[in-house]
Design a protein around this motif. Structure first.
Motif, short mmCIF file in Angstrom:
data_model
loop_
_atom_site.label_atom_id
_atom_site.label_comp_id
_atom_site.label_asym_id
_atom_site.label_seq_id
_atom_site.Cartn_x
_atom_site.Cartn_y
_atom_site.Cartn_z
N ALA A 102 0.83 -1.20 0.00
CA ALA A 102 0.00 0.00 0.00
C ALA A 102 0.87 1.26 0.00
O ALA A 102 0.62 2.20 -0.77
N TYR A 103 1.89 1.26 0.82
CA TYR A 103 2.73 2.45 0.91
C TYR A 103 3.55 2.64 -0.37
O TYR A 103 3.61 3.75 -0.92
N GLY A 104 4.15 1.56 -0.84
CA GLY A 104 5.01 1.67 -2.01
C GLY A 104 4.27 2.08 -3.26
O GLY A 104 4.69 2.99 -3.99
N LEU A 105 3.13 1.43 -3.54
CA LEU A 105 2.37 1.77 -4.75
C LEU A 105 1.83 3.19 -4.69
O LEU A 105 1.80 3.90 -5.70
N THR A 106 1.39 3.60 -3.52
CA THR A 106 0.83 4.95 -3.39
C THR A 106 1.91 6.02 -3.56
O THR A 106 1.70 7.02 -4.27
N GLU A 107 3.05 5.81 -2.95
CA GLU A 107 4.14 6.77 -3.12
C GLU A 107 4.65 6.78 -4.56
O GLU A 107 5.11 7.81 -5.06
N ALA A 108 4.54 5.65 -5.25
CA ALA A 108 4.98 5.58 -6.65
C ALA A 108 4.15 6.47 -7.55
O ALA A 108 4.65 6.95 -8.58
N VAL A 109 2.88 6.68 -7.20
CA VAL A 109 2.03 7.58 -7.99
C VAL A 109 1.93 8.96 -7.34
O VAL A 109 1.04 9.75 -7.66
N HIS A 110 2.85 9.24 -6.42
CA HIS A 110 2.97 10.55 -5.78
C HIS A 110 1.70 10.96 -5.04
O HIS A 110 1.18 12.06 -5.22
N ALA A 111 1.20 10.05 -4.23
CA ALA A 111 0.10 10.35 -3.32
C ALA A 111 0.57 10.03 -1.90
O ALA A 111 1.69 9.57 -1.68
N TYR A 112 -0.30 10.29 -0.92
CA TYR A 112 0.10 10.16 0.48
C TYR A 112 0.04 8.71 0.94
O TYR A 112 -1.03 8.15 1.19
N GLY A 113 1.23 8.11 1.11
CA GLY A 113 1.31 6.72 1.50
C GLY A 113 0.83 6.46 2.91
O GLY A 113 0.25 5.41 3.20
N PHE A 114 1.05 7.41 3.84
CA PHE A 114 0.56 7.23 5.21
C PHE A 114 -0.96 7.05 5.21
O PHE A 114 -1.50 6.17 5.88
#
Length: 433
Positions: free
Chosen positions: A252-264
């Motif tokens: 969840a954190y990695g994929l979200t940060e990969a699309v430049h959204a808030y991973g937390f």
């Protein structure tokens, strides 16, 4: 053979220390459960004693290792967010989570505003730096707040105070990030003369929040289906291995940060969605247990290093003005902003004050400040670290010494046995269906 030859190799010392730390992870919560003393206080004390030894020459000061500080604290917060989401029993809903929206939508913005105004006025720092400090110091920490959070899944330990503090800690780390980015944009835009408002509102607020929520929901749904609902004997629940929760955390954190959204934000939403996939299944206990053990291990390691930083000069540049600011943040701004948010909320006065008081600062503060300082140029960063370190240190002491008596008193008022509520997870587990 010389005396040096008789000394153990560093690798052997490392293994021994790791073994002792893991033993403390398992034993200390049990030993401290009835004492007005928290695990973070003990870890901080252990770290201070260790780094005072003349044989240890490392000085774990955050400004000397800025990127390690950012990444290590980031890892701990991410793991803690998954743990917080998995143990919430209350079904998600706008009205059912009303206390959460008050704490996120009112308490945190008021705290950020109050801290920013206070630090700019009292310390004379630029607006961007004051905002970075405020965004770092405002969120309730999901790591160190575990003593005031709900119990493991399906234990029924979810009164309004514990639920409010758990859900606030889960959401406000993601909600604070736009303000950190606003501070960075203000600093860089002022230097380059570029507009910042459109980028902040469209990208840092609208997209990154929506993207974080959406990505977290999709990952949570996918893991929920693979774990509980896939029509095959190969579904993940058959493994009985709670490590799948750690996998969901990192995906969840990695994929979200990969699309430049808030991973937390994505990790907490993924945890809530994952839990909703089959709310009553006992496998949630296994997942939560793994997450809790890993979280406690890395949290204790960070606090040992934090204790080492305290005796290595973290607070050397702190002034009486800084100390006064730290006291106002903990004793005035957070309690007052919490109380304002809860005006008109149907809860007892004692519960409102407890919710307002326990705005615990910790690992999240360390991460946000490290992230901000790694992305914007700030003069005299050591002083900012000193102020933040003082707030975290005082918060650990203040909240750590009061959490046991206050929460035990709260349990008694609700007719619960505080000793049963303080029992280890294995002793509190709800019966299997």
């Amino acid at each position: 053979m010389t005396a040096a030859d008789l000394l153990p190799a560093p690798y052997i010392l490392f293994l021994t220390g790791a073994g002792v730390l893991i033993a403390l992870v398992a034993w200390l919560p049990l030993a401290l459960r009835r004492l007005p003393l928290s695990l973070p206080i003990v870890c901080m004390g252990i770290g201070a004693c260790l780094f005072l030894l003349p044989q240890i020459t490392l000085e774990p000061l955050p400004w000397r290792y800025p990127h390690i500080t950012e990444r290590f604290s980031e890892l701990i917060v991410v793991i803690a967010l998954m743990g917080a989401g998995l143990k919430i029993d209350r079904v998600f809903g706008v009205r059912r989570w009303g206390i959460t929206w008050r704490l996120i939508g009112i308490t945190m913005p008021l705290s950020i505003l109050g801290i920013a105004v206070l630090t700019e006025w009292a310390l004379g720092v630029p607006v961007a730096v004051a905002l970075l400090l405020a965004a770092s110091l405002a969120p309730t920490d999901p790591v160190l707040a575990s003593d005031v959070q709900v119990g493991p899944p399906k234990t029924g330990e979810e009164d309004e105070v514990r639920f409010g503090l758990t859900s606030e800690a889960g959401f406000n780390d993601g909600a604070a990030f736009p303000f950190v980015h606003l501070a960075i944009l203000l600093a860089t835009a002022a230097a380059a003369g570029k507009p910042w408002l459109v980028e902040w509102l469209s990208y840092r607020v609208a997209w990154e929040i929506a993207g974080g929520i959406g990505a977290g929901w999709l990952v949570g749904r996918a893991f929920g289906w693979l774990t509980f609902h896939i029509p095959a004997e190969s579904k993940l629940v058959k493994t009985g291995d709670g490590l799948i929760a750690l996998s969901a955390t990192f995906v969840a954190y990695g994929l979200t940060e990969a699309v430049h959204a808030y991973g937390f934000l994505a990790v907490f939403v993924a945890a809530l969605t994952f839990r909703h996939a089959h709310r009553e299944h006992d496998f949630h206990h296994e997942m939560h247990t793994i997450i809790e053990q890993v979280e406690r291990l890395v949290m204790m390691l960070l606090l040992i290093l934090f204790g080492g930083a305290l005796v290595s000069g973290l607070l050397a540049g702190v002034t009486w003005a800084d100390a006064a600011v730290a006291a106002v943040i903990l004793l005035v701004i957070r309690p007052l902003s919490g109380w304002v948010a809860l005006l008109g909320y149907p809860a007892a006065t004692g519960e409102k004050w407890t919710l307002s008081f326990f705005g615990i600062r910790g690992v999240g503060t360390i991460y946000y400040l490290a992230y901000g300082l790694n992305h914007m140029a700030v003069a005299n960063a050591e002083r900012l670290w000193g102020l933040a370190g003082l707030v975290v240190f005082l918060s650990i002491l203040l909240h750590g010494l009061t959490v046991t008596p206050i929460m035990r008193s709260l349990d008694r008022r609700h007719g619960r046995d505080p000793d049963a509520a303080a029992a280890p997870p294995g002793e509190r587990r709800a019966p299997a269906d």
